[in-house]
Design a protein around this motif. Structure first.
Motif, PDB file in Angstrom:
ATOM      1  N   VAL A  61      -0.310   2.855  -1.341  1.00 51.08           N
ATOM      2  CA  VAL A  61      -0.357   3.758  -2.509  1.00 51.08           C
ATOM      3  C   VAL A  61      -1.068   3.102  -3.692  1.00 51.08           C
ATOM      4  N   GLY A  62      -1.190   1.780  -3.627  1.00 57.02           N
ATOM      5  CA  GLY A  62      -1.919   1.111  -4.702  1.00 57.02           C
ATOM      6  C   GLY A  62      -1.062   0.216  -5.577  1.00 57.02           C
ATOM      7  N   LYS A  63       0.030  -0.279  -5.036  1.00 57.90           N
ATOM      8  CA  LYS A  63       0.930  -1.135  -5.828  1.00 57.90           C
ATOM      9  C   LYS A  63       0.206  -2.362  -6.374  1.00 57.90           C
ATOM     10  N   SER A  64      -0.501  -3.054  -5.488  1.00 55.17           N
ATOM     11  CA  SER A  64      -1.167  -4.287  -5.929  1.00 55.17           C
ATOM     12  C   SER A  64      -2.229  -3.984  -6.972  1.00 55.17           C
ATOM     13  N   THR A  65      -3.007  -2.923  -6.719  1.00 51.72           N
ATOM     14  CA  THR A  65      -4.057  -2.535  -7.658  1.00 51.72           C
ATOM     15  C   THR A  65      -3.442  -2.141  -8.995  1.00 51.72           C
ATOM     16  N   PHE A  66      -2.348  -1.393  -8.927  1.00 56.10           N
ATOM     17  CA  PHE A  66      -1.667  -0.967 -10.150  1.00 56.10           C
ATOM     18  C   PHE A  66      -1.138  -2.172 -10.920  1.00 56.10           C
ATOM     19  N   ALA A  91       7.754  -9.583   7.822  1.00 55.03           N
ATOM     20  CA  ALA A  91       7.368  -9.928   9.193  1.00 55.03           C
ATOM     21  C   ALA A  91       6.270  -8.998   9.695  1.00 55.03           C
ATOM     22  N   ARG A  92       6.173  -7.807   9.065  1.00 58.49           N
ATOM     23  CA  ARG A  92       5.207  -6.812   9.545  1.00 58.49           C
ATOM     24  C   ARG A  92       3.786  -7.350   9.639  1.00 58.49           C
ATOM     25  N   SER A  93       3.426  -8.183   8.669  1.00 60.02           N
ATOM     26  CA  SER A  93       2.066  -8.719   8.720  1.00 60.02           C
ATOM     27  C   SER A  93       2.106 -10.245   8.783  1.00 60.02           C
ATOM     28  N   SER A  96       3.113 -11.964   3.044  1.00 57.69           N
ATOM     29  CA  SER A  96       3.944 -11.438   1.981  1.00 57.69           C
ATOM     30  C   SER A  96       3.172 -10.353   1.255  1.00 57.69           C
ATOM     31  N   ILE A  97       3.898  -9.493   0.545  1.00 62.63           N
ATOM     32  CA  ILE A  97       3.202  -8.382  -0.097  1.00 62.63           C
ATOM     33  C   ILE A  97       2.186  -8.894  -1.107  1.00 62.63           C
ATOM     34  N   LEU A  98       2.566  -9.923  -1.808  1.00 58.67           N
ATOM     35  CA  LEU A  98       1.644 -10.405  -2.825  1.00 58.67           C
ATOM     36  C   LEU A  98       0.690 -11.441  -2.246  1.00 58.67           C
ATOM     37  N   GLY A  99       0.734 -11.551  -0.943  1.00 59.57           N
ATOM     38  CA  GLY A  99      -0.167 -12.494  -0.290  1.00 59.57           C
ATOM     39  C   GLY A  99      -1.609 -12.046  -0.445  1.00 59.57           C
ATOM     40  N   ASP A 100      -1.785 -10.723  -0.577  1.00 58.39           N
ATOM     41  CA  ASP A 100      -3.153 -10.239  -0.749  1.00 58.39           C
ATOM     42  C   ASP A 100      -3.606 -10.487  -2.187  1.00 58.39           C
ATOM     43  N   LYS A 101      -3.732 -11.735  -2.492  1.00 55.50           N
ATOM     44  CA  LYS A 101      -4.110 -12.193  -3.833  1.00 55.50           C
ATOM     45  C   LYS A 101      -5.450 -11.626  -4.270  1.00 55.50           C
ATOM     46  N   ILE A 148       8.954  -6.199 -10.549  1.00 58.39           N
ATOM     47  CA  ILE A 148       9.483  -6.523  -9.228  1.00 58.39           C
ATOM     48  C   ILE A 148       8.973  -5.476  -8.255  1.00 58.39           C
ATOM     49  N   GLU A 149       8.130  -5.917  -7.336  1.00 62.12           N
ATOM     50  CA  GLU A 149       7.457  -4.992  -6.424  1.00 62.12           C
ATOM     51  C   GLU A 149       8.174  -4.925  -5.083  1.00 62.12           C
ATOM     52  N   THR A 150       8.270  -3.734  -4.539  1.00 63.03           N
ATOM     53  CA  THR A 150       8.740  -3.647  -3.167  1.00 63.03           C
ATOM     54  C   THR A 150       8.035  -2.525  -2.416  1.00 63.03           C
ATOM     55  N   VAL A 151       7.835  -2.765  -1.139  1.00 61.69           N
ATOM     56  CA  VAL A 151       7.301  -1.709  -0.280  1.00 61.69           C
ATOM     57  C   VAL A 151       8.424  -0.717  -0.035  1.00 61.69           C
ATOM     58  N   GLY A 152       8.108   0.552  -0.087  1.00 57.52           N
ATOM     59  CA  GLY A 152       9.148   1.556   0.065  1.00 57.52           C
ATOM     60  C   GLY A 152       9.643   1.695   1.490  1.00 57.52           C
ATOM     61  N   VAL A 195       1.990   9.171 -10.031  1.00 53.92           N
ATOM     62  CA  VAL A 195       1.111   9.554  -8.938  1.00 53.92           C
ATOM     63  C   VAL A 195      -0.224   8.868  -9.186  1.00 53.92           C
ATOM     64  N   ASN A 196      -0.509   7.888  -8.337  1.00 51.80           N
ATOM     65  CA  ASN A 196      -1.701   7.060  -8.508  1.00 51.80           C
ATOM     66  C   ASN A 196      -2.924   7.747  -7.878  1.00 51.80           C
ATOM     67  N   LYS A 197      -4.065   7.174  -8.073  1.00 52.60           N
ATOM     68  CA  LYS A 197      -5.335   7.655  -7.498  1.00 52.60           C
ATOM     69  C   LYS A 197      -5.759   8.999  -8.077  1.00 52.60           C
ATOM     70  N   ASP A 201     -12.434  12.657  -6.272  1.00 54.26           N
ATOM     71  CA  ASP A 201     -12.058  13.819  -5.459  1.00 54.26           C
ATOM     72  C   ASP A 201     -10.552  14.024  -5.375  1.00 54.26           C
ATOM     73  N   LEU A 202      -9.815  12.932  -5.590  1.00 57.23           N
ATOM     74  CA  LEU A 202      -8.361  13.018  -5.406  1.00 57.23           C
ATOM     75  C   LEU A 202      -7.640  13.570  -6.636  1.00 57.23           C
ATOM     76  N   LYS A 203      -8.375  13.727  -7.715  1.00 58.07           N
ATOM     77  CA  LYS A 203      -7.722  14.095  -8.970  1.00 58.07           C
ATOM     78  C   LYS A 203      -6.956  15.427  -8.892  1.00 58.07           C
ATOM     79  N   ALA A 238      -5.111   3.509 -11.082  1.00 59.10           N
ATOM     80  CA  ALA A 238      -5.114   2.053 -11.242  1.00 59.10           C
ATOM     81  C   ALA A 238      -6.545   1.538 -11.241  1.00 59.10           C
ATOM     82  N   ILE A 239      -7.379   2.190 -10.432  1.00 58.09           N
ATOM     83  CA  ILE A 239      -8.767   1.730 -10.309  1.00 58.09           C
ATOM     84  C   ILE A 239      -9.556   2.013 -11.586  1.00 58.09           C
ATOM     85  N   GLU A 240      -9.318   3.172 -12.175  1.00 51.97           N
ATOM     86  CA  GLU A 240     -10.063   3.513 -13.390  1.00 51.97           C
ATOM     87  C   GLU A 240      -9.312   3.114 -14.663  1.00 51.97           C
TER      88      GLU A 240
HETATM   89  N1  LIG Z   1      -9.120   6.073  -5.627  1.00 50.98           N
HETATM   90  C1  LIG Z   1      -8.223   5.157  -5.884  1.00 50.98           C
HETATM   91  N2  LIG Z   1      -7.919   4.217  -4.946  1.00 50.98           N
HETATM   92  C2  LIG Z   1      -6.982   3.306  -5.230  1.00 50.98           C
HETATM   93  C3  LIG Z   1      -6.316   3.270  -6.485  1.00 50.98           C
HETATM   94  N3  LIG Z   1      -5.429   2.233  -6.460  1.00 50.98           N
HETATM   95  C4  LIG Z   1      -5.563   1.649  -5.258  1.00 50.98           C
HETATM   96  N4  LIG Z   1      -6.496   2.284  -4.514  1.00 50.98           N
HETATM   97  C5  LIG Z   1      -6.942   1.913  -3.167  1.00 50.98           C
HETATM   98  O1  LIG Z   1      -5.888   2.089  -2.260  1.00 50.98           O
HETATM   99  C6  LIG Z   1      -5.917   1.054  -1.274  1.00 50.98           C
HETATM  100  C7  LIG Z   1      -4.576   0.338  -1.230  1.00 50.98           C
HETATM  101  O2  LIG Z   1      -4.370  -0.313  -2.472  1.00 50.98           O
HETATM  102  P1  LIG Z   1      -3.345  -1.511  -2.623  1.00 50.98           P
HETATM  103  O3  LIG Z   1      -3.281  -1.843  -4.067  1.00 50.98           O
HETATM  104  O4  LIG Z   1      -3.645  -2.612  -1.686  1.00 50.98           O
HETATM  105  O5  LIG Z   1      -2.020  -0.795  -2.154  1.00 50.98           O
HETATM  106  P2  LIG Z   1      -0.565  -1.418  -1.921  1.00 50.98           P
HETATM  107  O6  LIG Z   1       0.404  -0.365  -2.284  1.00 50.98           O
HETATM  108  O7  LIG Z   1      -0.457  -2.721  -2.613  1.00 50.98           O
HETATM  109  O8  LIG Z   1      -0.557  -1.631  -0.357  1.00 50.98           O
HETATM  110  P3  LIG Z   1       0.367  -2.634   0.508  1.00 50.98           P
HETATM  111  O9  LIG Z   1       0.274  -3.987  -0.134  1.00 50.98           O
HETATM  112  O10 LIG Z   1      -0.237  -2.584   1.866  1.00 50.98           O
HETATM  113  O11 LIG Z   1       1.754  -2.098   0.486  1.00 50.98           O
HETATM  114  C8  LIG Z   1      -7.071   0.142  -1.642  1.00 50.98           C
HETATM  115  O12 LIG Z   1      -8.196   0.504  -0.865  1.00 50.98           O
HETATM  116  C9  LIG Z   1      -7.299   0.446  -3.092  1.00 50.98           C
HETATM  117  O13 LIG Z   1      -8.629   0.227  -3.475  1.00 50.98           O
HETATM  118  C10 LIG Z   1      -6.671   4.254  -7.472  1.00 50.98           C
HETATM  119  O14 LIG Z   1      -6.163   4.314  -8.579  1.00 50.98           O
HETATM  120  N5  LIG Z   1      -7.619   5.170  -7.097  1.00 50.98           N
END
Ligand SMILES: Nc1nc2c(ncn2[C@@H]2O[C@H](COP(=O)(O)OP(=O)(O)OP(=O)(O)O)[C@@H](O)[C@H]2O)c(=O)[nH]1
Ligand SMILES: [Mg+2]
Length: 327
Positions: A61-66, A91-93, A96-101, A148-152, A195-197, A201-203, A238-240
């Motif tokens: 959903v974009g937790k790390s990006t957010f 263990a899934r991967s 760790s969730i924040l491993g994707d630095k 504090i982040e957690t996967v749902g 609601v992220n993203k 087109d997703l708006k 989060a991206i914009e």
């Molecule tokens: N369009 C759009 N894409 C986004 C946005 N935020 C994140 N993404 C994309 O969604 C994908 C997943 O983003 P992550 O931030 O890795 O999501 P996460 O929730 O941390 O995922 P996990 O760590 O696997 O649980 C990536 O391809 C991001 O680029 C956003 O605001 N808009």
């Protein structure tokens, strides 16, 4: 370094000492546990209360990006931000969730930020304790905001909600008009749904999803800890970097309202009580399985119940009586 030295450095906001301290509370070694408890006692009451924000959302959903974008915004305002993860399913991967630095590389480099990946772990009880202690350490180190982040998945949201002052649910735009499978219990814990993203087109889908959830939230029973208009649903990107400032303003206004109406202190006190009781319960369970003779007695009584020689309840009553006689 001894415990009082670490405590002093943590209280002075030293990030390396904080990392060491967290490693100490994560350790399962008995001598480390003793030190970790001493450290926590040293630091009790030092520092101000941080704003603890729990953030949950399904994978992708974009937790790390957010968190990266949100954290950078706070840091730009001069706030100190700590990020921790609760990930009982790491263990899934194998990581760790924040491993994707990669997606937090900018935040990681900020002097005002502290990012701690979740350790590989097995059971939720241990996760809860380590995270709780890590949160307290970050607070003692003077961080203004602890995310504090957690996967749902599973029960980790409940753990995070019990650790947080605010609980944020991050969602992605739903396709069509289907509501995502967000469990009612999780919705009931949310203070703000984001609601992220909501971009490109997703708006339109994000706006629809947001409206759907706003409607669903209005149907929930009103909670005493909420002012008018809460819990609420909002869109962000989060991206914009869109809507993050508004989301932060809402979080602050909710925090301020709860503080001025006594809900903040009440909640913190209730959480402290909850964790105390939880820790005692966990300890009792550990004690139950620690002694071989107790395990054997449990096994034997369980067998008798399985063979139909005793009812589960009377066997349990016998067992409990025996245990309390021993204790
Ligand atoms: N369009 C759009 N894409 C986004 C946005 N935020 C994140 N993404 C994309 O969604 C994908 C997943 O983003 P992550 O931030 O890795 O999501 P996460 O929730 O941390 O995922 P996990 O760590 O696997 O649980 C990536 O391809 C991001 O680029 C956003 O605001 N808009
Ligand atoms: Mg992530």
């Amino acid at each position: 370094m001894d415990v009082s030295e670490i405590a002093e450095k943590v209280a002075a906001g030293d990030r390396r000492a904080l990392a060491r301290a967290i490693t100490l509370v994560e350790s399962t070694r008995a001598d480390h546990r003793v030190q970790a408890l001493a450290l926590a006692d040293h630091l009790r009451g030092t520092g101000r209360q941080a704003l603890r924000i729990g953030l949950s959302g399904t994978p992708g959903v974009g937790k790390s990006t957010f968190i990266e974008a949100f954290g950078l915004m706070l840091v730009r305002q001069g706030l100190r931000v700590a990020v921790l993860a609760v990930d009982p399913s790491s263990a899934r991967s194998g990581g760790s969730i924040l491993g994707d630095k990669t997606r937090m590389e900018h935040l990681t480099r900020q002097p005002l930020a502290f990012i701690r990946p979740s350790p590989s772990q097995t059971h939720l009880g241990g996760v809860a304790r380590r995270t709780r202690e890590a949160v307290a350490l970050c607070e003692a180190a003077g961080f203004d905001v602890v995310l504090i982040e957690t996967v749902g998945v599973g029960q980790s949201e409940t753990v995070v909600a019990e650790l947080s002052d605010l609980f944020i649910l991050l969602l992605a735009p739903a396709g069509g008009d289907e509501l995502q499978g967000v469990k009612r219990g999780i919705m009931e814990m949310a203070d703000i749904i984001l609601v992220n993203k909501a971009d490109g087109d997703l708006k339109p889908a994000a706006m629809r999803t947001c409206a759907d959830y706003a409607g669903a939230l209005r149907l929930l029973r009103r909670r005493p800890q909420d002012p008018d208009g809460f819990p609420k649903a909002m869109t962000v990107s989060a991206i914009e970097d869109a809507g993050l400032d508004t989301a932060w303003a809402e979080m602050c206004s909710l925090r301020d309202w709860r503080k001025s109406h006594g809900h903040w202190d009440t909640r913190r006190a209730a959480q402290a009580r909850h964790w105390f009781e939880d820790e005692v319960r966990q300890g009792l369970l550990r004690a139950l399985t620690a002694k071989p003779e107790t395990r054997a007695a449990m096994q034997a009584a369980g067998d008798a119940v399985a063979r139909g020689e005793m009812t589960p309840d009377s066997a349990a009553a016998d067992m409990l009586a025996k245990l309390s006689a021993q204790g």
